[in-house]
Design a protein around this motif. Structure first.
Motif, PDB file in Angstrom:
ATOM      1  N   VAL A 281       0.831  -1.216   0.000  1.00 17.13           N
ATOM      2  CA  VAL A 281       0.000   0.000   0.000  1.00 17.13           C
ATOM      3  C   VAL A 281       0.863   1.262   0.000  1.00 17.13           C
ATOM      4  N   CYS A 282       1.993   1.228   0.705  1.00 25.00           N
ATOM      5  CA  CYS A 282       2.863   2.416   0.729  1.00 25.00           C
ATOM      6  C   CYS A 282       3.517   2.644  -0.627  1.00 25.00           C
ATOM      7  N   LEU A 283       3.919   1.567  -1.284  1.00 31.75           N
ATOM      8  CA  LEU A 283       4.544   1.683  -2.600  1.00 31.75           C
ATOM      9  C   LEU A 283       3.635   2.401  -3.585  1.00 31.75           C
ATOM     10  N   VAL A 284       2.344   2.152  -3.469  1.00 32.69           N
ATOM     11  CA  VAL A 284       1.380   2.753  -4.389  1.00 32.69           C
ATOM     12  C   VAL A 284       0.840   4.080  -3.870  1.00 32.69           C
ATOM     13  N   MET A 285       0.545   4.154  -2.566  1.00 34.00           N
ATOM     14  CA  MET A 285      -0.144   5.328  -2.032  1.00 34.00           C
ATOM     15  C   MET A 285       0.745   6.561  -1.903  1.00 34.00           C
ATOM     16  N   LEU A 286       2.049   6.392  -1.692  1.00 30.81           N
ATOM     17  CA  LEU A 286       2.924   7.559  -1.544  1.00 30.81           C
ATOM     18  C   LEU A 286       2.923   8.459  -2.778  1.00 30.81           C
ATOM     19  N   PRO A 287       3.149   7.913  -3.988  1.00 34.35           N
ATOM     20  CA  PRO A 287       3.102   8.808  -5.160  1.00 34.35           C
ATOM     21  C   PRO A 287       1.699   9.340  -5.443  1.00 34.35           C
ATOM     22  N   ILE A 288       0.662   8.551  -5.138  1.00 39.85           N
ATOM     23  CA  ILE A 288      -0.703   9.030  -5.363  1.00 39.85           C
ATOM     24  C   ILE A 288      -1.008  10.210  -4.446  1.00 39.85           C
ATOM     25  N   ALA A 289      -0.541  10.140  -3.191  1.00 40.25           N
ATOM     26  CA  ALA A 289      -0.736  11.252  -2.258  1.00 40.25           C
ATOM     27  C   ALA A 289      -0.053  12.515  -2.772  1.00 40.25           C
ATOM     28  N   VAL A 290       1.127  12.355  -3.343  1.00 42.10           N
ATOM     29  CA  VAL A 290       1.852  13.504  -3.924  1.00 42.10           C
ATOM     30  C   VAL A 290       1.067  14.086  -5.091  1.00 42.10           C
ATOM     31  N   LEU A 291       0.567  13.231  -5.968  1.00 41.75           N
ATOM     32  CA  LEU A 291      -0.203  13.700  -7.130  1.00 41.75           C
ATOM     33  C   LEU A 291      -1.466  14.432  -6.683  1.00 41.75           C
ATOM     34  N   PHE A 292      -2.154  13.900  -5.704  1.00 42.27           N
ATOM     35  CA  PHE A 292      -3.384  14.541  -5.232  1.00 42.27           C
ATOM     36  C   PHE A 292      -3.101  15.884  -4.561  1.00 42.27           C
ATOM     37  N   PHE A 293      -1.976  15.989  -3.885  1.00 42.79           N
ATOM     38  CA  PHE A 293      -1.647  17.247  -3.222  1.00 42.79           C
ATOM     39  C   PHE A 293      -1.378  18.349  -4.238  1.00 42.79           C
ATOM     40  N   PHE A 294      -0.582  18.046  -5.261  1.00 40.44           N
ATOM     41  CA  PHE A 294      -0.176  19.076  -6.218  1.00 40.44           C
ATOM     42  C   PHE A 294      -1.152  19.241  -7.383  1.00 40.44           C
ATOM     43  N   LEU A 295      -1.964  18.208  -7.641  1.00 46.35           N
ATOM     44  CA  LEU A 295      -2.879  18.275  -8.791  1.00 46.35           C
ATOM     45  C   LEU A 295      -4.342  18.315  -8.357  1.00 46.35           C
ATOM     46  N   SER A 296      -4.610  18.728  -7.126  1.00 47.07           N
ATOM     47  CA  SER A 296      -5.976  18.667  -6.614  1.00 47.07           C
ATOM     48  C   SER A 296      -6.953  19.473  -7.470  1.00 47.07           C
ATOM     49  N   GLU A 297      -6.563  20.671  -7.907  1.00 48.16           N
ATOM     50  CA  GLU A 297      -7.496  21.502  -8.675  1.00 48.16           C
ATOM     51  C   GLU A 297      -7.790  20.932 -10.057  1.00 48.16           C
ATOM     52  N   PRO A 298      -6.763  20.565 -10.871  1.00 49.19           N
ATOM     53  CA  PRO A 298      -7.104  19.948 -12.156  1.00 49.19           C
ATOM     54  C   PRO A 298      -7.822  18.607 -12.023  1.00 49.19           C
ATOM     55  N   ILE A 299      -7.528  17.853 -10.963  1.00 48.88           N
ATOM     56  CA  ILE A 299      -8.235  16.585 -10.753  1.00 48.88           C
ATOM     57  C   ILE A 299      -9.712  16.836 -10.486  1.00 48.88           C
ATOM     58  N   ILE A 300     -10.018  17.773  -9.590  1.00 45.66           N
ATOM     59  CA  ILE A 300     -11.414  18.079  -9.279  1.00 45.66           C
ATOM     60  C   ILE A 300     -12.120  18.661 -10.497  1.00 45.66           C
ATOM     61  N   ALA A 301     -11.443  19.533 -11.228  1.00 45.26           N
ATOM     62  CA  ALA A 301     -12.045  20.113 -12.438  1.00 45.26           C
ATOM     63  C   ALA A 301     -12.352  19.028 -13.463  1.00 45.26           C
ATOM     64  N   PHE A 302     -11.431  18.075 -13.623  1.00 40.36           N
ATOM     65  CA  PHE A 302     -11.627  16.988 -14.589  1.00 40.36           C
ATOM     66  C   PHE A 302     -12.770  16.072 -14.162  1.00 40.36           C
ATOM     67  N   VAL A 303     -12.833  15.751 -12.878  1.00 44.76           N
ATOM     68  CA  VAL A 303     -13.831  14.792 -12.387  1.00 44.76           C
ATOM     69  C   VAL A 303     -15.221  15.418 -12.272  1.00 44.76           C
ATOM     70  N   TYR A 304     -15.295  16.655 -11.745  1.00 44.70           N
ATOM     71  CA  TYR A 304     -16.581  17.217 -11.345  1.00 44.70           C
ATOM     72  C   TYR A 304     -17.079  18.409 -12.162  1.00 44.70           C
ATOM     73  N   GLU A 305     -16.190  19.219 -12.721  1.00 49.48           N
ATOM     74  CA  GLU A 305     -16.610  20.522 -13.233  1.00 49.48           C
ATOM     75  C   GLU A 305     -17.381  20.434 -14.549  1.00 49.48           C
ATOM     76  N   ARG A 306     -18.675  20.335 -14.430  1.00 50.89           N
ATOM     77  CA  ARG A 306     -19.593  20.350 -15.583  1.00 50.89           C
ATOM     78  C   ARG A 306     -21.006  20.549 -15.051  1.00 50.89           C
ATOM     79  N   GLY A 307     -21.904  20.919 -15.916  1.00 49.87           N
ATOM     80  CA  GLY A 307     -23.283  21.136 -15.477  1.00 49.87           C
ATOM     81  C   GLY A 307     -23.361  22.240 -14.446  1.00 49.87           C
ATOM     82  N   ALA A 308     -23.980  21.947 -13.300  1.00 47.71           N
ATOM     83  CA  ALA A 308     -24.166  22.942 -12.245  1.00 47.71           C
ATOM     84  C   ALA A 308     -22.904  23.167 -11.414  1.00 47.71           C
TER      85      ALA A 308
END
Length: 484
Positions: A281-308
């Motif tokens: 879990v650490c081998l996989v989760m460490l880089p994912i945590a880094v990506l989520f920290f620095f890419l939180s805004e584009p990730i949220i925009a990609f996943v959610y930003e449409r419609g309302a």
């Protein structure tokens, strides 16, 4: 998110969904999987398959009875419960949330049955059907929007949610039949195996109160911010889903084996399984945590930003996700450590550490929310997960002696350093692309994909250069356990 965003319907639906599941977690919690599986495996190994199935039917009858009481009580007292969960809601939002919760409360019954069936199947090594059942139930909710979303709105969504949980029960019945299990529930509170499960469940139940109590505190505070409940839930769901894909899957696969190892007294095998799961879990989760920290805004925009869901909504949800990501590794590691204690039929230790971490979370939530808003609630939750993991690790180390070899310790340090190194390209690539690409679905996808890929390439190369043992074992096509 596209249909209801962070407005009245979004806030009401999130709270209405959360209420029955929070009550379920408080009263039943992880008891089904964490107390049922060890006792069921124990009866299966030491007695017979028939007696194990008899115990399962008596346990299911107990769970069904408790879940029915919760569901009926929730329907009757939905108004005061909603007011307790979200005291700052407007009267209109509170009334809508109460109506939606009445529709969804019966799903508690299906939840109890589904989790019980999962425990039986996993004990026999069947993991495919539990995975498929989640897929089918989610597809039911997803299909609702294009087919009926505009016609029935948020009320129809509540009905779809209820149907989706009934599907989780029905889809498991053929597999249970294949293992010769027949559902014949019979309530017997004097059965010694049921009493063992209940005794084990007591302190274990308290330990599982952490997450629902987090939710109650966070919802109560978030209800005072405009769109706060929905925004916090959008961030939390993405955080839990991504963490769960990797950490919960690994621990759910390992837990029945840990239970078997504990029942047979094979402590070395249990230690080996724990280390393998934590490293995975650490081998996989460490880089994912880094990506989520620095890419939180584009990730949220990609996943959610449409419609309302607007750009302003994206910013508030992204801020919460960034702070949640701080606790990703802690949540994943704690899941593995808690399951190890449960497999040893020790539910008191996770209870004590969970209560301590809950106090940390509550104090920080009340403090940080005044400074950071809903982002402070996310950071408080992350700190709670980290403190829980640290406490469990310290107790495990003190009780079992040295768990990690020098190679294992070096591997964890290498993973941490490599994850820190991968943050550099992620930050600069994201910054460069953000000023050059327009704010669109494709644009946000490109930012996430290229920034994430650059970070993961650096992470993988760094692991190879530092000769992390699991990577070396994989490249050499041998088991990590062969390493000294």
């Amino acid at each position: 998110a596209a249909y209801f965003s962070t407005g009245m319907e979004g806030n009401a639906y999130m709270t209405a969904t959360q209420l029955p599941m929070t009550l379920f977690d408080l009263v039943i919690g992880g008891v089904i999987s964490a107390s049922f599986i060890p006792i069921f495996n124990d009866v299966l190994q030491k007695k017979s398959k028939k007696e194990a199935f008899d115990f399962a039917n008596r346990f299911i009858a107990l769970i069904f009875s408790v879940c029915t009481v919760i569901a009926v009580g929730g329907i009757l007292f939905s108004d005061p419960l909603i007011h307790f969960m979200a005291p700052e809601f407007s009267p209109e939002t509170a009334a809508l949330a109460s109506s939606l919760s009445r529709i969804m409360f019966p799903m508690i019954i299906f939840t109890g049955l589904a989790f019980s069936f999962v425990g039986i199947l996993q004990s026999f090594g069947e993991f495919n059907i539990p995975a498929v059942m989640s897929l089918l139930s989610n597809l039911c909710v997803i299909a609702y929007f294009p087919l009926f979303g505009k016609r029935f709105g948020v009320y129809g969504l509540a009905v779809a949610m209820l149907i989706s949980w009934s599907i989780q029960v029905l889809v498991q019945l053929p597999s249970l039949k294949r293992f010769s299990f027949r559902l014949r529930p019979r309530l017997s509170l004097r059965d010694p195996d049921v009493l063992r499960a209940v005794k084990l469940a007591g302190p274990m139940l308290v330990s599982t109160w952490v997450q629902p109590l987090y939710s109650i505190v966070n919802t109560r505070i978030a209800s005072g911010f405009d769109g706060g409940v929905a925004a916090l839930n959008y961030a939390n769901r993405l955080y839990i889903v991504v963490t769960g894909v990797f950490s919960f899957v690994v621990t759910n696969l390992v837990f029945p084996k840990l239970s078997c190892a504990a029942s047979s007294g094979n402590r070395e095998e249990a230690k080996k399984l724990l280390v393998v799961s934590l490293k995975a879990v650490c081998l996989v989760m460490l880089p994912i945590a880094v990506l989520f920290f620095f890419l939180s805004e584009p990730i949220i925009a990609f996943v959610y930003e449409r419609g309302a869901f607007s750009a302003e909504d994206t910013k508030s949800v992204a801020d919460a996700l960034r702070f949640y990501s701080v606790g990703m590794v802690g949540l994943a590691v704690n899941e593995g450590l808690s399951k190890t204690f449960f497999s040893q039929k020790d539910s008191k230790t996770p209870m004590i550490t969970a209560v301590c971490s809950m106090l940390v979370n509550v104090v920080l939530a009340l403090t940080l929310s005044k400074v950071l808003g809903i982002s402070g609630l996310a950071l408080a939750g992350a700190c709670g997960s980290i403190s829980n993991a640290i406490l469990n690790a310290m107790i495990m180390w003190h009780r079992s002696g040295r768990i990690l070899s020098r190679t294992d310790t070096a591997d964890f340090v290498k993973m941490l350093l490599c994850a820190a190194l991968c943050a550099v390209p992620v930050f600069f690539v994201c910054r460069a692309l953000s000023v050059r690409l327009e704010r669109s679905f494709i644009g946000q996808f490109v930012i996430c994909a290229l920034s994430g890929l650059s970070g993961l390439l650096v992470y993988g190369a760094a692991l190879f250069v530092t000769r992390e043992s699991d990577i070396c074992a994989l490249l050499c096509k041998k088991s990590p356990s062969d390493e000294p």
